[in-house]
Scaffold this motif. Structure first.
Motif, PDB file in Angstrom:
ATOM      1  N   THR A 269     -43.629  36.727   1.296  1.00 14.97           N
ATOM      2  CA  THR A 269     -44.130  37.731   2.242  1.00 14.97           C
ATOM      3  C   THR A 269     -43.318  39.018   2.148  1.00 14.97           C
ATOM      4  O   THR A 269     -43.873  40.124   2.250  1.00 14.97           O
ATOM      5  CB  THR A 269     -44.086  37.181   3.676  1.00 14.97           C
ATOM      6  N   GLN A 270     -42.019  38.883   1.946  1.00 13.52           N
ATOM      7  CA  GLN A 270     -41.179  40.068   1.743  1.00 13.52           C
ATOM      8  C   GLN A 270     -41.671  40.861   0.530  1.00 13.52           C
ATOM      9  O   GLN A 270     -41.836  42.082   0.589  1.00 13.52           O
ATOM     10  CB  GLN A 270     -39.727  39.647   1.503  1.00 13.52           C
ATOM     11  N   ASP A 271     -41.893  40.157  -0.571  1.00 14.03           N
ATOM     12  CA  ASP A 271     -42.319  40.815  -1.810  1.00 14.03           C
ATOM     13  C   ASP A 271     -43.680  41.487  -1.642  1.00 14.03           C
ATOM     14  O   ASP A 271     -43.907  42.598  -2.136  1.00 14.03           O
ATOM     15  CB  ASP A 271     -42.366  39.808  -2.953  1.00 14.03           C
ATOM     16  N   ALA A 272     -44.582  40.812  -0.947  1.00 15.95           N
ATOM     17  CA  ALA A 272     -45.914  41.380  -0.725  1.00 15.95           C
ATOM     18  C   ALA A 272     -45.813  42.651   0.113  1.00 15.95           C
ATOM     19  O   ALA A 272     -46.502  43.644  -0.159  1.00 15.95           O
ATOM     20  CB  ALA A 272     -46.812  40.350  -0.039  1.00 15.95           C
ATOM     21  N   ALA A 273     -44.960  42.629   1.121  1.00 17.78           N
ATOM     22  CA  ALA A 273     -44.787  43.814   1.968  1.00 17.78           C
ATOM     23  C   ALA A 273     -44.207  44.973   1.171  1.00 17.78           C
ATOM     24  O   ALA A 273     -44.584  46.132   1.361  1.00 17.78           O
ATOM     25  CB  ALA A 273     -43.886  43.471   3.152  1.00 17.78           C
ATOM     26  N   LEU A 274     -43.310  44.669   0.249  1.00 19.99           N
ATOM     27  CA  LEU A 274     -42.736  45.721  -0.597  1.00 19.99           C
ATOM     28  C   LEU A 274     -43.779  46.265  -1.561  1.00 19.99           C
ATOM     29  O   LEU A 274     -43.955  47.486  -1.682  1.00 19.99           O
ATOM     30  CB  LEU A 274     -41.534  45.169  -1.363  1.00 19.99           C
ATOM     31  N   ARG A 275     -44.487  45.387  -2.236  1.00 19.41           N
ATOM     32  CA  ARG A 275     -45.493  45.805  -3.227  1.00 19.41           C
ATOM     33  C   ARG A 275     -46.560  46.697  -2.618  1.00 19.41           C
ATOM     34  O   ARG A 275     -47.033  47.641  -3.255  1.00 19.41           O
ATOM     35  CB  ARG A 275     -46.182  44.579  -3.844  1.00 19.41           C
ATOM     36  N   THR A 276     -46.944  46.398  -1.393  1.00 12.26           N
ATOM     37  CA  THR A 276     -48.039  47.131  -0.756  1.00 12.26           C
ATOM     38  C   THR A 276     -47.566  48.344   0.037  1.00 12.26           C
ATOM     39  O   THR A 276     -48.361  48.978   0.723  1.00 12.26           O
ATOM     40  CB  THR A 276     -48.833  46.194   0.176  1.00 12.26           C
ATOM     41  N   GLY A 277     -46.263  48.641  -0.055  1.00 11.47           N
ATOM     42  CA  GLY A 277     -45.742  49.820   0.632  1.00 11.47           C
ATOM     43  C   GLY A 277     -45.542  49.639   2.117  1.00 11.47           C
ATOM     44  O   GLY A 277     -45.227  50.608   2.825  1.00 11.47           O
ATOM     45  N   LYS A 278     -45.698  48.424   2.614  1.00  7.97           N
ATOM     46  CA  LYS A 278     -45.429  48.182   4.031  1.00  7.97           C
ATOM     47  C   LYS A 278     -43.931  48.186   4.304  1.00  7.97           C
ATOM     48  O   LYS A 278     -43.504  48.397   5.437  1.00  7.97           O
ATOM     49  CB  LYS A 278     -46.073  46.863   4.467  1.00  7.97           C
ATOM     50  N   LEU A 279     -43.163  47.941   3.268  1.00  5.40           N
ATOM     51  CA  LEU A 279     -41.721  48.151   3.312  1.00  5.40           C
ATOM     52  C   LEU A 279     -41.380  49.297   2.384  1.00  5.40           C
ATOM     53  O   LEU A 279     -41.854  49.337   1.237  1.00  5.40           O
ATOM     54  CB  LEU A 279     -40.965  46.896   2.865  1.00  5.40           C
ATOM     55  N   ASP A 280     -40.579  50.217   2.857  1.00  9.35           N
ATOM     56  CA  ASP A 280     -40.086  51.299   2.004  1.00  9.35           C
ATOM     57  C   ASP A 280     -38.880  50.846   1.197  1.00  9.35           C
ATOM     58  O   ASP A 280     -38.668  51.292   0.070  1.00  9.35           O
ATOM     59  CB  ASP A 280     -39.695  52.511   2.855  1.00  9.35           C
ATOM     60  N   ILE A 281     -38.073  49.977   1.805  1.00  7.86           N
ATOM     61  CA  ILE A 281     -36.857  49.457   1.179  1.00  7.86           C
ATOM     62  C   ILE A 281     -36.787  47.953   1.451  1.00  7.86           C
ATOM     63  O   ILE A 281     -37.021  47.504   2.562  1.00  7.86           O
ATOM     64  CB  ILE A 281     -35.585  50.108   1.766  1.00  7.86           C
ATOM     65  N   LEU A 282     -36.453  47.198   0.423  1.00  9.26           N
ATOM     66  CA  LEU A 282     -36.099  45.795   0.590  1.00  9.26           C
ATOM     67  C   LEU A 282     -34.702  45.642   0.009  1.00  9.26           C
ATOM     68  O   LEU A 282     -34.502  45.727  -1.202  1.00  9.26           O
ATOM     69  CB  LEU A 282     -37.097  44.870  -0.115  1.00  9.26           C
ATOM     70  N   GLU A 283     -33.739  45.448   0.886  1.00 12.83           N
ATOM     71  CA  GLU A 283     -32.340  45.552   0.468  1.00 12.83           C
ATOM     72  C   GLU A 283     -31.817  44.337  -0.275  1.00 12.83           C
ATOM     73  O   GLU A 283     -30.789  44.421  -0.947  1.00 12.83           O
ATOM     74  CB  GLU A 283     -31.448  45.809   1.697  1.00 12.83           C
ATOM     75  N   LEU A 284     -32.483  43.203  -0.155  1.00 13.53           N
ATOM     76  CA  LEU A 284     -32.000  42.007  -0.840  1.00 13.53           C
ATOM     77  C   LEU A 284     -33.155  41.292  -1.528  1.00 13.53           C
ATOM     78  O   LEU A 284     -34.069  40.799  -0.872  1.00 13.53           O
ATOM     79  CB  LEU A 284     -31.308  41.059   0.150  1.00 13.53           C
ATOM     80  N   VAL A 285     -33.086  41.280  -2.859  1.00 15.94           N
ATOM     81  CA  VAL A 285     -34.079  40.579  -3.672  1.00 15.94           C
ATOM     82  C   VAL A 285     -33.309  39.676  -4.624  1.00 15.94           C
ATOM     83  O   VAL A 285     -32.437  40.137  -5.368  1.00 15.94           O
ATOM     84  CB  VAL A 285     -34.947  41.561  -4.489  1.00 15.94           C
ATOM     85  N   ARG A 286     -33.611  38.394  -4.600  1.00 20.10           N
ATOM     86  CA  ARG A 286     -32.953  37.481  -5.537  1.00 20.10           C
ATOM     87  C   ARG A 286     -33.451  37.748  -6.956  1.00 20.10           C
ATOM     88  O   ARG A 286     -34.585  38.176  -7.175  1.00 20.10           O
ATOM     89  CB  ARG A 286     -33.225  36.032  -5.148  1.00 20.10           C
ATOM     90  N   TRP A 287     -32.598  37.457  -7.940  1.00 20.13           N
ATOM     91  CA  TRP A 287     -32.912  37.784  -9.328  1.00 20.13           C
ATOM     92  C   TRP A 287     -34.202  37.129  -9.804  1.00 20.13           C
ATOM     93  O   TRP A 287     -34.926  37.691 -10.637  1.00 20.13           O
ATOM     94  CB  TRP A 287     -31.749  37.368 -10.240  1.00 20.13           C
ATOM     95  N   GLN A 288     -34.530  35.941  -9.248  1.00 19.78           N
ATOM     96  CA  GLN A 288     -35.729  35.228  -9.702  1.00 19.78           C
ATOM     97  C   GLN A 288     -37.009  36.014  -9.443  1.00 19.78           C
ATOM     98  O   GLN A 288     -38.033  35.785 -10.094  1.00 19.78           O
ATOM     99  CB  GLN A 288     -35.836  33.870  -8.995  1.00 19.78           C
ATOM    100  N   ARG A 289     -36.978  36.947  -8.506  1.00 21.89           N
ATOM    101  CA  ARG A 289     -38.190  37.659  -8.093  1.00 21.89           C
ATOM    102  C   ARG A 289     -38.330  39.022  -8.758  1.00 21.89           C
ATOM    103  O   ARG A 289     -39.369  39.685  -8.622  1.00 21.89           O
ATOM    104  CB  ARG A 289     -38.161  37.831  -6.573  1.00 21.89           C
TER     105      ARG A 289
END
Length: 567
Positions: A269-289
């Motif tokens: 859900t975090q990734d989807a929010a980032l991809r769709t611009g619902k998040l401007d910044i995602l400060e922590l993304v694990r390397w697998q993603r």
């Protein structure tokens, strides 16, 4: 830290915008700020909601949630950031080098004698009006005195934390005098820019400091909404005093009208929010993603950084069998840590980087510089592990309970791997999964099970040792207690010369590594991602102890670009 910009196929219009924005760093820096808009952030702690709003609760996360409105005496000098030509990444959870500290509420400070510090407060700094709580008024020195005394008297105070302070007083409206019983090498961190040094007005305490609707400070934003497990919403403080110089011109802060923290527990859900611009910044993304996000959102900008949390499986040394060093060392040798780095993390981790961080120049020693007894703990040797267990009286092994937090997806996946290694030497784990609140409470109340898998922030080169290995400290899940070691820690704090402190802490680090109260585990690399419409930002995460407020206050959003990119 390196910043990466990944490129790939995307919509033609968005690609055109990206090309138009490919100017060099100097041109980007000269760009004039734009006011307005909102900033949606999945923070470093995106999965954890605010734990408390009352500073006197001595909660580790408080600066992260309250630092938008409760300011401190000191903060990071963000003009020293790497993206601006400086040498600091401002990623460490609670480490400000001495050349990168500025006054926040303090305008100037000086030692009038070896144990007396005089601080001149900024004039004209205001608390905004808060309905039902307080009228607009100026910050005064008495607010600093009140804040310190309230923290010092709290029953939740970390033991010994302010023992070096004799008294804090306000001889006049804009002067604070701190009188010390003895020198403390962390004097500025302890009540200046650290975890427990926010300045709040008495009116908030009177109204009820634990109620989010009452909180009010001098910072760039005001908390205007909070939904547990969902979001924190902060809006612009119209009477904020702060300014920033950009391109040679001074601008009033903050630039955005609103900042929202989103609490999102699920990584997909975090990734989807980032991809769709619902998040401007995602400060922590694990390397697998990262690879998938690179493909699906190729215009994201990236920063790769070594986690500021060391990770380990703590073993309670006040319980059997972990009161025996042979058992603790055996468990370390039974786990193939190099294979975990290579195969589990796909190389995106450091085998050895805790309890001192590689970022702590002058304090950190690499594994190759360590004595053989330390190196042995990072070398896979199941045969010797079985031999040590037999010598300790456990030839057939044993079983023990391990607590793990469901808020840590990495740990939920890593612990079964560790368990598999230990089972090969006859040691079985009984895994207990817990929500964060209960997990944290188990440690802070010292009721944690013999095994406790956790992340622990490095904090700074001194605190990383003190909080984890000094008797009765809160963040001491192994319940380590050694009177002689405590005395060494006391001596470190009394030492004024930093190079001498560095030598002392190197020896203490070696000692605790060798005695192995923890099963030391590798430290992973993490990523921060943001869209190119987020300006005046380069992946910085903290401007004090887990405090991002000054960073967000300096970001502006290019709303025209965002629209042109289809968001």
């Amino acid at each position: 830290m390196q910043t990466f910009q990944f490129k790939g196929k995307s919509r033609a219009l968005a690609a055109g915008v990206a090309l138009a924005l490919s100017a060099g760093g100097a041109a980007a820096q000269a760009e004039a700020p734009k006011y307005g808009g909102s900033l949606e952030i999945g923070t470093v702690y995106v999965q954890i909601s605010a734990l408390s709003w009352d500073l006197a609760d001595w909660n580790w996360k408080q600066n992260h949630d309250t630092g938008q409105f409760y300011e401190h005496l000191f903060a990071a000098d963000l003009s020293q950031a790497k993206r601006l030509g400086g040498k600091h990444s401002f990623v460490a959870d609670a480490w400000l080098p001495s050349d990168a500290i500025r006054g926040e509420l303090a305008e100037s400070w000086k030692w009038t004698d070896p144990l007396t510090l005089e601080i001149k407060m900024r004039k004209g700094v205001k608390f905004p009006a808060k309905a039902g709580v307080m009228a607009e008024r100026e910050l005064v020195a008495e607010d600093v005195v009140y804040s310190f005394e309230r923290m010092e008297k709290s029953p939740k105070k970390i033991p010994t934390y302010f023992d070096h302070v004799e008294k804090i007083s306000a001889p006049d409206k804009h002067t604070v005098v701190m009188k010390f019983k003895n020198f403390n090498a962390e004097w500025d961190y302890r009540f200046g820019w650290g975890y427990y040094s926010g300045i709040m007005p008495k009116e908030v305490a009177t109204a009820g400091a634990g109620n989010w609707k009452n909180v009010n400070g001098t910072g760039p934003f005001m908390l205007t909404d909070f939904v547990q497990g969902n979001s924190n919403t902060y809006t612009k403080n119209q009477v904020y005093w702060g300014k920033d110089k950009i391109g040679g011109k001074e601008y009033k802060l903050p630039f955005v009208d609103k900042v929202t923290y989103r609490t999102i527990k699920d990584e997909a859900t975090q990734d989807a929010a980032l991809r769709t611009g619902k998040l401007d910044i995602l400060e922590l993304v694990r390397w697998q993603r990262v690879d998938e996000l690179k493909k699906s959102a190729p215009q994201l900008k990236w920063n790769r950084w070594l986690s500021t949390n060391g990770q380990f499986l703590s073993m309670r040394v006040d319980t059997k069998p972990f009161d025996d060093i042979r058992v603790r060392r055996a468990l370390n040798m039974a786990v193939d840590k190099q294979a975990i780095v290579k195969e589990y993390y796909n190389g995106n981790a450091e085998l050895f980087s805790y309890p001192q961080s590689p970022d702590y120049l002058g304090y950190f020693e690499p594994l190759e510089a360590m004595p053989a007894a330390v190196k042995e703990l990072f070398t896979y040797d199941p045969a010797k592990a079985r031999k040590l267990l037999a010598e300790a009286g456990y030839p057939k092994g044993f079983s023990f309970k391990v607590q793990v937090c469901s808020c840590q997806p990495d740990h939920m996946e890593l612990l079964p791997l560790v368990a598999a290694y230990l089972e090969q030497v006859g040691v079985k784990l009984e895994i207990q999964t817990m929500e964060y609140g209960a997990f944290l409470s188990a440690m802070t109340s010292k009721k944690n099970e013999p095994g406790y898998l956790m992340n622990n922030g490095y904090t700074n080169p001194t605190t990383t040792i003190r909080k984890s290995f000094v008797t009765k400290q809160v963040w001491n899940p192994s319940q380590w207690s050694d009177a002689e070691y405590d005395k060494k820690m006391d001596a470190v704090y009394l030492e004024r010369d930093e190079q001498t402190r560095q030598r002392m802490l190197k020896l203490m680090t070696r000692e605790i590594l060798e005695k192995a109260p923890y099963l030391w585990l590798p430290t992973p690399y993490l990523y921060t991602a943001w869209w190119p419409w987020v300006k005046n930002y380069g992946g910085e995460l903290r401007a004090g102890a887990v405090k991002p407020g000054p960073i967000y206050a300096r970001i502006w959003v290019d709303q025209d670009m965002k629209k042109k990119m289809g968001f």
